[in-house]
Each structure stands twice: as C-alpha cells, then as structure tokens.
Design a protein around this motif. Structure first.
Motif, PDB file in Angstrom:
ATOM      1  N   GLU A 329       0.839  -1.204   0.000  1.00  9.62           N
ATOM      2  CA  GLU A 329       0.000   0.000   0.000  1.00  9.62           C
ATOM      3  C   GLU A 329       0.871   1.251   0.000  1.00  9.62           C
ATOM      4  OE1 GLU A 329      -3.347   2.233   2.805  1.00  9.62           O
ATOM      5  OE2 GLU A 329      -2.678   0.195   3.307  1.00  9.62           O
ATOM      6  N   GLN A 332       2.243   1.796  -3.478  1.00  8.16           N
ATOM      7  CA  GLN A 332       1.202   2.258  -4.384  1.00  8.16           C
ATOM      8  C   GLN A 332       0.907   3.740  -4.170  1.00  8.16           C
ATOM      9  OE1 GLN A 332      -0.188   0.348  -6.815  1.00  8.16           O
ATOM     10  NE2 GLN A 332      -1.153   2.238  -7.519  1.00  8.16           N
ATOM     11  N   HIS A 333       0.836   4.143  -2.890  1.00 11.11           N
ATOM     12  CA  HIS A 333       0.603   5.560  -2.577  1.00 11.11           C
ATOM     13  C   HIS A 333       1.729   6.424  -3.119  1.00 11.11           C
ATOM     14  CE1 HIS A 333      -3.076   5.604  -0.355  1.00 11.11           C
ATOM     15  NE2 HIS A 333      -2.670   4.714   0.532  1.00 11.11           N
ATOM     16  N   SER A 335       3.782   5.744  -5.559  1.00  8.19           N
ATOM     17  CA  SER A 335       3.737   5.724  -7.020  1.00  8.19           C
ATOM     18  C   SER A 335       2.693   6.690  -7.553  1.00  8.19           C
ATOM     19  CB  SER A 335       3.446   4.296  -7.494  1.00  8.19           C
ATOM     20  OG  SER A 335       3.323   4.262  -8.904  1.00  8.19           O
ATOM     21  N   ASN A 336       1.499   6.679  -6.946  1.00  9.10           N
ATOM     22  CA  ASN A 336       0.433   7.588  -7.390  1.00  9.10           C
ATOM     23  C   ASN A 336       0.817   9.047  -7.189  1.00  9.10           C
ATOM     24  OD1 ASN A 336      -1.175   5.459  -8.144  1.00  9.10           O
ATOM     25  ND2 ASN A 336      -2.298   5.389  -6.198  1.00  9.10           N
TER      26      ASN A 336
END
Length: 368
Positions: A329, A332-333, A335-336
């Motif tokens: 998670e 992913q955070h 990366s976004n």
C-alpha cells in the motif's frame, strides 16, 4: 493535565451518612454510587453532594426530581450557572421525560416558556432567572407548587459576581420552607410540604460549613467510575501528584504563542485514542484556545492528505506503514503521488517557460 488510566482503586470518604437523604451500611466494595439509600427520605429536606466529575451526581438528582414530581405532583427547579449549559440540560430533560408526560421548559437569558410556571413540571433556569422566579412565587403565595430545587455547581456560592444571588435564593427557600413546616407541624408528614434542596459540586472546599448552613444531609465521595491520574507540567517536565518526575515532554507541534504546549498535549492524548477536556479561566480564553486547536488540527488533517501524508514528521514514518503487510500500500501511494506530481510539472513547464521569455523580453526591450 489529567489523563485517564486503566486501573485504579476506589477511594471513598463519607460524613455521618453514606447517601444524600439517609444513612446506610458501608458499601466500599461497590463500583457504583449507592442507589437505594439516595432515594430514601431521612427527615432532612436538604441534601449536599460532593463527588468528582462524572461520578453520577446529576443522575441521582434527576432520579430524585422524577420521584418527587411523579409521587407528590410537585414542580422542580434545576438551576445551572450558564445559559448554554441550561439550554443543553433543558433539551436533554425534554427528551428524557417526554415519554412519561413530564413537561420541561427553561428560563434562561431572554428565553421564557410560553405558558406560566404553573403549566410546567420541571423548569431549567440560570441563577438570575431562578431568583426572579422564586421572588414571584413568594409574592403570589405559590411556593407550595414547588417540591424540589436542584443546584448544580453549588460552589458558585463563592463566586465574587453572582454568588450572592445564589445565596439569597437558597436563604429565601430555606426560610419559607421552615415557616411552612412550623405552620404544618400538627400534620403527620410536614416534610411533604417542604421544598427539597439538592446541591451538587465537584470542587466545593468547605463542605461541612455549607451543609451546616443549609442543615443538609451531606454525601461525600472520591470515587470516580473512570479514575484520573493527576500530573503537573512545568516547562517540558511532567511530574505526578507527589511532584516526582515522570518524563520529559517532547512537543510534536510547534505553535506560535503556545508556550505551555497545550496543542501538543492534546494531540498526544488524541493519538492514544483518548478524549480531552480543557478548562480555561474565561470565555474569551476558551474561544481563542479552541480556535488555535481547531486550526492546527485542520492543518494536520490536510497535511496528512498532501505529499508528506505518509510521515508523522521529517524522519518518522506512520506506524501503519511500518508493518510488513502495509508495504505494498505504501509503494502504491508513493507511485500515485509521484505520477501526479510529474504530470503537474509536465503541464506547467511550457507555461513557465513562456512566462520567463515574455518577462525577459519586456524587462530589457526599449520602450519608445
């Protein structure tokens, strides 16, 4: 600052009686305030209660009001020191007693019920409005309508501005009640004609003196359902109630004008999933401090959604992301966030370049 603790023993000290209105055997093993003797009449018309905040004083007073109103068909006054608190209590009692047909309304500030006092069962009042209401009942010779007077925050007797009004009010009620009792001395139960006064306070220092003045049955306890740990903060050092150093406090938030680190103390307590109750010496101080705390917590919330939302401070990762199961998670955070920041830079670069060219051209070009 007082913070809740998980364990603790009940400490209980009593006067000659263990209850508001009657004596009973010692119940020190109980985890609740004794209920049965509180609702028994012992021949005294006045009760004074001293117990910590949230110990159940108000609940007992509400039960006594309900008992008096339903059994004797007498009216009750609930006296509170401030308009806002009186309004809150009025709405609460209305919702509590509406199912049993008890009518509740209030006298506070410029607010008065549509009907007269005779149309109510319980009137919630501020000190000034209660004093005026008592004066009117005395003038109209209708004190027999009144059965119970509850005075919350009885320590307001010592207030330099309003204490005298509360003292006058209680003195008039005591005098009228004594006079009525002497006139009804030949009756089997003269107490039924008396006004029952119930005074409550968590901070009254001279309990015995006040109880003696009111000829009251005194109930005093140190028990609190949720025990508190007393601590004192001096500078960055936190001491216990015996002034032994507990720890050095490191404020997590630096707030301008908050030399006592109140905001950081609140934040530390909230992060441990506890609530905070702050007391200030004036209304203005309360409003200012509430505004500062709201502003700082608002900023913290929005910072949590910004680019640095993964971190508590410059070098500390949030606890949830330190666990192995949260690493995906976290990636992913990140990366976004990086993607959106890159898109924003890509879109803004041409605009910034054009602006710089125009600025340079008009700065050095000769204007005729």
């Amino acid at each position: 600052m007082s913070l809740p603790r998980r364990g603790g023993k009940r400490r209980r000290s009593t006067s000659d009686s263990d209850s508001f209105l009657g004596s009973s055997a010692d119940r020190s093993d109980s985890r609740l305030l004794p209920s049965e003797p509180v609702l028994q009449d012992s021949g005294r018309r006045v009760a004074a209660a001293a117990a910590p905040t949230s110990a159940g004083k108000t609940l007992v007073a509400e039960l006594l009001i309900l008992k008096r109103v339903l059994e004797m068909r007498k009216k009750a006054l609930f006296i509170l020191p401030f308009v806002s608190v009186a309004k809150e209590k009025k709405y609460y009692l209305q919702s509590l007693f509406q199912e049993v047909g008890i009518k509740v309304d209030g006298y506070m500030g410029s607010t008065s019920p549509k009907g007269h006092f005779s149309s109510l069962d319980i009137a919630v009042c501020t000190i000034e409005r209660a004093n005026g209401l008592i004066n009117r009942l005395i003038e109209e010779n209708k004190m027999d309508l009144l059965g119970t007077v509850v005075v919350d925050e009885l320590h307001m007797l010592g207030d330099s501005h309003r204490g005298y009004l509360l003292e006058l009010l209680l003195t008039k009620i005591c005098y009228i009640t004594q006079k009525s009792a002497s006139c009804q001395a030949d009756l089997a139960s003269p107490l039924s004609y008396a006004v029952q006064i119930i005074g409550m306070s968590a901070t009254l220092p001279n309990l015995e003196l006040v109880a003696s003045w009111l000829n009251a049955e005194l109930y005093h306890t140190d028990f609190r359902p949720v025990p508190l740990v007393e601590s004192v903060k001096i500078g960055n050092s936190i001491y216990d109630s015996s002034m032994k150093l507990v720890r050095e406090f490191q404020p997590m938030l630096q707030v301008k004008g908050d030399e006592d680190h109140v905001v950081s103390l609140c934040y530390e307590t909230i992060r441990e999933n506890h609530s905070v109750l702050l007391f200030c010496p004036s209304k203005k101080w309360c409003e200012k401090l509430a505004d500062i705390i709201a502003h700082e917590f608002y900023n913290l919330h929005h910072q949590a959604e910004g680019p640095g939302f993964l971190f508590l401070n410059e070098c500390s990762l949030k606890a949830k992301y330190k666990r192995g199961g949260q690493r995906l998670e976290l990636a992913q955070h990140l990366s976004n966030r990086i993607l959106w920041i890159g898109i924003a830079i890509f879109l803004l670069c041409p605009l910034i370049l054009i602006w710089q060219i125009l600025y340079a051209f008009f700065s050095y070009a000769e204007v005729p």
